[in-house]
Each structure stands twice: as C-alpha cells, then as structure tokens.
Design a protein around this motif. Structure first.
Motif, mmCIF file in Angstrom:
data_model
loop_
_atom_site.group_PDB
_atom_site.id
_atom_site.type_symbol
_atom_site.label_atom_id
_atom_site.label_comp_id
_atom_site.label_asym_id
_atom_site.label_seq_id
_atom_site.Cartn_x
_atom_site.Cartn_y
_atom_site.Cartn_z
ATOM 1 N N PRO A 15 0.713 -1.180 0.007
ATOM 2 C CA PRO A 15 0.101 -0.142 0.025
ATOM 3 C C PRO A 15 0.984 1.548 0.115
ATOM 4 C CG PRO A 15 0.091 -0.984 2.132
ATOM 5 C CD PRO A 15 0.723 -2.084 1.274
ATOM 6 N N TRP A 16 0.191 2.467 -0.350
ATOM 7 C CA TRP A 16 0.721 3.654 -0.444
ATOM 8 C C TRP A 16 0.197 4.850 0.464
ATOM 9 C CZ3 TRP A 16 4.804 4.619 -4.113
ATOM 10 C CH2 TRP A 16 4.984 3.882 -4.935
ATOM 11 N N ALA A 17 1.266 5.572 0.974
ATOM 12 C CA ALA A 17 0.870 7.020 1.631
ATOM 13 C C ALA A 17 0.932 7.957 0.579
ATOM 14 C CB ALA A 17 1.865 6.887 2.680
ATOM 15 N N SER A 18 -0.166 8.715 0.417
ATOM 16 C CA SER A 18 -0.278 9.976 -0.446
ATOM 17 C C SER A 18 -0.633 11.035 0.558
ATOM 18 C CB SER A 18 -1.261 9.609 -1.433
ATOM 19 O OG SER A 18 -1.224 8.403 -2.252
ATOM 20 N N VAL A 19 0.460 12.014 0.278
ATOM 21 C CA VAL A 19 0.258 13.411 1.069
ATOM 22 C C VAL A 19 0.376 14.452 0.127
ATOM 23 C CG1 VAL A 19 1.381 14.327 2.947
ATOM 24 C CG2 VAL A 19 1.609 12.054 2.988
ATOM 25 N N PRO A 92 -2.770 25.232 -4.850
ATOM 26 C CA PRO A 92 -2.675 24.824 -3.446
ATOM 27 C C PRO A 92 -3.775 23.767 -3.232
ATOM 28 C CG PRO A 92 -3.801 27.114 -3.528
ATOM 29 C CD PRO A 92 -3.107 26.735 -4.728
ATOM 30 N N PRO A 93 -3.575 22.636 -2.597
ATOM 31 C CA PRO A 93 -4.364 21.793 -2.041
ATOM 32 C C PRO A 93 -5.562 22.448 -1.132
ATOM 33 C CG PRO A 93 -2.331 21.102 -1.149
ATOM 34 C CD PRO A 93 -2.098 22.367 -2.055
ATOM 35 N N PRO A 94 -6.551 21.793 -0.771
ATOM 36 C CA PRO A 94 -7.544 22.394 0.278
ATOM 37 C C PRO A 94 -7.032 22.034 1.646
ATOM 38 C CG PRO A 94 -8.586 20.479 -0.593
ATOM 39 C CD PRO A 94 -7.401 20.757 -1.692
ATOM 40 N N GLY A 95 -5.665 22.402 2.038
ATOM 41 C CA GLY A 95 -5.069 22.133 3.177
ATOM 42 C C GLY A 95 -4.129 20.797 3.208
ATOM 43 N N THR A 96 -3.653 20.590 4.320
ATOM 44 C CA THR A 96 -2.521 19.153 4.125
ATOM 45 C C THR A 96 -3.367 17.941 4.222
ATOM 46 O OG1 THR A 96 -0.877 20.644 4.751
ATOM 47 C CG2 THR A 96 -0.729 18.362 5.035
#
Length: 359
Positions: A15-19, A92-96
């Motif tokens: 599996p993957w972490a996507s940040v 920009p993303p909608p927050g982290t």
C-alpha cells in the motif's frame, strides 16, 4: 496531463501513503507550526494503518519543506519506508492531507498539477535562437543554437557564426533552428512552443517544424525586450490549458456512443484499461464513479469490477481501491494521458477516449 511522471508509482506494490501539503500558508507560520504539521501527517497515516517506516519517511519529507521554496504545495507518495515521488503542485490543495490505500491517491493531481503546461520559448534573431523553459515553477535556460556564417572562401570556418543569409539560404539556416527546437521540445516534453522574434524570422522557422507540433506553436506579439512579454507568456500558458480541456470534452462528446472511440462508466473503463486501449482518461472530480470501488492487484492492469474477476486475473489477494486512482495507475503504465473535465464530461465522472485499433 502527461502521466509519464507517475511511472515510478506503477513499478512497485503498495500500500501507499499519499500526502498533499499546502505550503501557501507557510509564509505566516513558524518552524514549530510546520513541525507539528509534519507530525500530524505521521499520526494520520499511522491511524490509517501505515507501517512505521513509511510514516517516518512521510513525516521527514513534509518537515524538510521548511527549507525549500514551495510557493504553492507538494505531493509525496511513499511505500515501504521510501518516498518514491514528490511532484510540485501548481495550485494549493485544500489543506494538508494524508491517505493510506492500496494504490497511490493520484486523482487530486489532475486539478492541483494539471494546469501547468510546460512551455518552450525560442528567442529568435539572425544569429540563431536561445531556448528557455517556462512552467508554474519558473523559468530556466534550455540551450542555444547558432547559424553558421560563410568565410570569404565559401563554406563556414569552424566555430564561426554570423547572420542569416550570408551563406546558403534562409531555409537551410531556419531548418537548423527548427531541428534543434524539435529536439528540445521532445527532451522536455513541452506542451507548447512560443516563438519570440521578428515576424518573418518566426514564420520561416515555423514553416519548417513537423506536423506533429501543429496546434502547439504560437508566435508572441511582444519582443524579447518588451516588459509585456512575461505577462503574455503566462496568459498563453493558462489559455493553452483551458483550450486543451475544452478540446478533450468536445472530442469525447463527438465520440460518445461509439464503442471503438470512447467509453464511460466503470465496467467499460476497466475492460478498456486491462486491454491498454485508453488513450486519454477523463475524470470529473466529485463524480460518483470516481469514488466507486474496484478490485486490484499489484500490477497496474490487474483491475476488476468484482473481487472474483480480479482473482480470475491471477490476483492472489485482491484489495479494494478507488476507481479513479486505479484507472489512473493503469493509464500511466500504458502511456495514456488524463484530463480533468467539468460537468460536460462523462455522466458518471469517468470516461475515456480510446486508441485506434492497430492497422
């Protein structure tokens, strides 16, 4: 969007972490605030079931952004304790946010990084051309080509350069520039080519560019010394992105209903993806099909609508995944592109233009 940059995510299992990190807020934050944000990412991944090594790798990557100049944001994709890919964002993303899933959560990139056409600018004069790359990340030099000048005895001496037309014809010298421009465009995978210079010089070079660049080449109205050129180049980049999206929607609308040209809906898309027939994947963010569950294995083309179908593909332990992410992984592995579309796109939010059959 050219998905070639996602290839590293196709070569290894999850599996993957996507940040996704919003760095536009960093200007008013302290180092302590940013460290706490990195810790928050680590804790969110751990709560979702991520292994300790991957949680740590993601935390360190986010924390390192304190020392980088990222005016908008950055995404991180990590697996087995290693950050495999960290593309910059152009919006920009909608927050982290942090996600833990069997396949990388790449769907947000279509909106956060897609409107970033890479532009190759060619500054032309009678000595040759200077090349420059422009994108949302700024600008950088991309080489120079000069045209040869003749000596009194005829052909040009080595390492001598001059003005167009002093030896041979403009066609030959413009051809040298055109060939160099084609090489640069292929090397950097430029979406758009802008010619800056005298109208006649630009026309001669443009006429010698191959048909594959049709629709990608424009001439700037302002010259290299104009204070208005920078603004014009930025408008050209953003306008190209909007035109491309509109063109993709028009092509899909005209191909709709022809099974050999376009498909929509998860079952048809899964079948086309497994057969590597997708030329361009269309995704409408928020569409109901985008969140629909499919079943996947480690290989990108191991994707199925039902768990039993995945097992029939040879997947020992099928796992559920979001349809948009699974299809994007498959599209990237097969050399397809992707496009974020509006409500005028596929009814369920997912569709595709198909490759023409061979022969």
């Amino acid at each position: 969007m050219d998905l070639a940059f996602l290839t590293p995510l196709c070569d290894r299992p999850g599996p993957w972490a996507s940040v996704y990190v919003d760095t536009s807020r960093y200007c008013g934050s302290t180092a302590e605030d940013q460290t706490l944000e990195a810790l928050g990412v680590q804790r969110a991944l751990a709560a979702a079931g991520a292994d300790e090594a991957t949680c740590h790798a993601a935390r360190m990557a986010v924390d390192e952004l304190r020392h980088a100049r990222e005016p908008v944001g950055r995404a991180f994709f990590a697996a087995a304790g290693e950050v495999v890919l960290d593309p910059p964002l152009s919006a920009p993303p909608p927050g982290t946010s942090a996600h833990w899933a069997p396949v990388p959560h790449t769907a947000p990139l279509l909106d956060l990084a897609a409107d970033n056409p890479v532009c190759l600018v060619a500054y032309l004069d009678r000595r040759g051309a200077d090349f420059e790359v422009r994108s949302s990340l700024g600008e950088s030099a991309a080489g120079t080509v000069s045209v040869r000048r003749a000596t009194a005895d005829g052909p040009p001496a080595q390492d001598t350069w001059g003005t167009w037309g002093t030896w041979g014809t403009w066609e030959r010298e413009a051809g040298e520039i055109a060939r160099a421009l084609v090489v640069r465009q292929a090397e950097i995978r430029a979406d758009l080519v802008v010619l800056v210079g005298d109208e006649q010089e630009c026309a001669v070079v443009r006429d010698r560019l191959p048909g594959v660049l049709d629709g990608r080449v424009v001439r700037a109205r302002h010259g290299a010394g104009s204070r208005l050129l920078d603004a014009e180049l930025e408008r050209t980049r953003t306008g190209h992105a909007a035109q491309r999206a509109a063109r993709g929607e028009e092509l899909f609308a005209s191909a709709r209903g022809r099974d050999d040209a376009a498909v929509e809906g998860v079952p048809a898309l899964v079948e086309a993806a497994r057969e590597h027939r997708i030329a361009e994947l269309l995704v409408r963010p928020g569409g109901p099909d985008a969140h629909r569950e499919v079943w996947v294995g480690d290989a990108p083309d191991q994707v199925a609508v039902r768990r039993g179908d995945a097992a029939a593909l040879g997947v020992a332990e099928p796992v559920p995944a979001r349809a948009d992410d699974a299809l994007l992984r498959c599209a990237a592995a097969s050399g397809a592109s992707a496009l974020s579309v509006t409500s005028a796109g596929p009814s369920g939010g997912l569709g595709a233009l198909l490759r023409r059959p061979a022969g």
